[in-house]
Design an enzyme around this catalytic site. Sequence first.
Site, PDB file in Angstrom:
ATOM      1  N   HIS B 155       0.812  -1.214   0.000  1.00  0.00           N
ATOM      2  CA  HIS B 155       0.000   0.000   0.000  1.00  0.00           C
ATOM      3  C   HIS B 155       0.841   1.258   0.000  1.00  0.00           C
ATOM      4  CE1 HIS B 155      -2.296  -3.272   2.005  1.00  0.00           C
ATOM      5  NE2 HIS B 155      -3.158  -2.948   1.045  1.00  0.00           N
ATOM      6  N   GLY B 156       2.150   1.144  -0.294  1.00  0.00           N
ATOM      7  CA  GLY B 156       2.978   2.329  -0.521  1.00  0.00           C
ATOM      8  C   GLY B 156       3.601   2.967   0.695  1.00  0.00           C
TER       9      GLY B 156
END
Lengths: 416, 190, 268
Positions: B155-156
């Site tokens: 999710h970065g």
Amino acid sequence: MSGPSTYNPQSGFERWLDSRLPLPRLLHDTIHTFPTPKNLNIWYTFGGILAFCLGVQIVTGIVLAMHYVANANLAFNSVEGIMRDVNYGWLIRYIHANGASMFFLAVYIHMFRGLYYGSYKAPRELIWIIGVLIYVLMMATAFFGYVLPWGQMSFWGATVITNLFTAIPVVGGHIATWLWGDFAVGDATLNRFFSLHYLLPFIIAGVVGLHIWALHVPGNNNPLGIDVKSPQDTVPFHPFYTVKDAFYLTLFVILFAGFVFYAPDFFGNPDNYQPANPLVTPPDIVPEWYLLPFYAMLRSIPNKLLGVIVMAGALVTLVFLPWLDTSRVRSCRFRPLMKQFFWVFVVACVLLGYCGSQSVDAVKLGIPMVWVARIASLYYYAFFWLILPIVGLIETPKKLPASISQSVLPSAAPAE
Amino acid sequence: MAATISDAGTTRRDFLYVATGAVGGVGVAAAAWPFIDQMNPSTAALAMGSTEIDLTAVQPGQQIVYKFRGQPLFVRRRTPAEIASAKDVDVSALPDPLARNLNLPDSTLANDADRATKPEWLILVGVCTHLGCTPTVSTPQMPEGDYGGWLCHCHGSMYDTAGRIRKGPAPQNLLVPQYTFLSDTRVKVG
Amino acid sequence: MRLTHLSLGIAFGLLTTASAFAAEAIDTKRLHPKHVEFEFEGPFGTYDRGALQRGYQVYKEVCAACHAVDHLAFHALGEPGGPEFTEAQVRALATAAKVPAEPNDKGETTDDKGTPLMRSATLADHLPAPFPNENAARANNGGALPPDLSMIVKAREGGAAYVYAILTGFHEKAPAGFKVTEGKYFNPYFEGWNIGMPPPLNANSVTYSDGTKATIEQEAHDVVTFLAWAAEPKMEERKRVGFGVMVFLIAFAGLLFAAYKKVWKDVH
């Protein structure tokens, strides 16, 4: 005696629950107010003890199953992992293993009690037959369970017993292969035995429910073997028998704990601490002590199929017991002739157990054990098929007391 | 109690029943404990719970991933540049200002010195504090994320060279497990 | 002359036949183990720490050449109820032992010469076996398989006394007429009297670090104590918990008996 319920819900919650799921009513009627003969002695406490044993085996078994691995390569080590690494694993394992022996000790006393006091006679025939079913299920469960540690005795005991099926003509070999799931006892067999060992105790629990339900229709028998005549003959189950059973149960647990903590391998066989080896047969293959009498019967007949029939027939015979006994008197307290044959029967069963523990060609005091087994097996069959029918007809029983309350008055003659 | 018991001597009798019941209750509780404790990690599991790692083969700028208690363990030998960039940070402005170091009190702030007691060696539990994925390490040859530390591809989330969360959904800095240096080249974790 | 030769020949033939029959008539059932006492026997018995540590030394220096103790892990050596080595000692023992290593980065498990790659053991590892598999064990021991010793005390009828009898029984003389099988050794405490293991213990086979005199009986006593612990590391805990349980149960039975008598007092 089953009669109208005496439950009276007190609070609003009790009334709400009672009209939706009458579980408190059921408990109240069966273990609180249930009228029980007031003269029950120590031999009548083993039913409650058996329920306790079943509970202990199920709880310890489920917990063991959290750590046990039912694979031929891993099973033995997983049991040692339980003994060494799992917190209190040694305790739970020893309780489960010795619990099986205590379970059978209790069931044999329970069954001999039924024989002595005529508890199998009308109207309690079905309680007896359901009991025989429970006994057979127990034997199967214990057999499957003993295989699981995958020691030498586990493996070879499984091999010997499953090979019995090959005695059946034509289909025997196929049945054995079907049971094994392979050409011989192996990993496939172990896995299915684990599944069945987990399943059967819950079936036993259900059948025990039927056993107690059937009992609660006529109510308990008692040492005099005479029917309850009035409420003066009974006391409510609670607190009289709850407390009495709790006391005797504690004595039983003291014996149980004595084995678990101070002689945990007494009932076991050292060979089962060796991992299973399909290529090396132990010099003496023996089952656990509670299966020895049947093992002795099996080995006493030189013919494989006949040996199986004699062994299985001994169990089937038990089912016919209620109709084989012709006496109208229930309890051996009042049957002076039958009482003696009963004790000889007990000795015969113990002798059979001893023969089962010895090797087939053993000779003690100059007597070959296989002949002792044959004579004891003959007496076993004669006891049910000849002695019970004949003695019931020719015996003169003692005079029965008028009622249970009468018999416990100080003026009554002391009972045996 | 059933109606057939007489009322005489009630107090003494009731005390006996209460005492018996209480002792029985204590017995049941004591008997229940082994059944609860058996589900706790066994001594075999606990023995696997601490491990010793040999650091001689790890080069500066390199990370090894070890399996520890069933999860990835990052052992990163930081270059002086990475250490410098980790120190040059305003800790109070970080998304998570706490050190998350199991060797130190919970309230310790996330200064670089409190993330790596030996600045050259950064030891972290390689589990993203968002939803548990394994972040990818950033190297000069293959940069991951904007802060030179790690990027979690799920999710970065981006972590810096001290394993602190800088950007993305992860709420906390990467966890620093219990460890002790047994020598310059050997560390015991757990 | 021919008659003398003939009669001598018949006599000789009869004698050898008779002795052959006599040999068959010897019952080679194993002797009952001699009486020996161990401190861990009885309801309050515990393992002697010194004996356990000396016994471990005997195992490691004498028995481990051929026998595995597969169920023993290094961490067990430091746990309460056993030899109770300190953590530092256990780590040292583990680090000194070698176990097969996991595959390296190239996926190899052996070096160029085919020798398995090894690494130091950790606390979680079990004590390494002397041979990688059964065939290797048999090949190195004249076809006989040295059994794993971690359960031996529980896996043999007679338990600790049996193992002790075997270890100390090698000096006994074989009775006249009994011929020891080629490649085996005489030990009347072993079933059949022919055992594949050469006498493992001699005086001073080990030098005890605590200065105890290392007679065969002492070494045997110590190693059997160690093996008894290896078979049942939880024995002390079992007896300790057992004592508490029995005390509780007897007290509880007393209370229940009083309650039972009170409940039934007015019946009849």
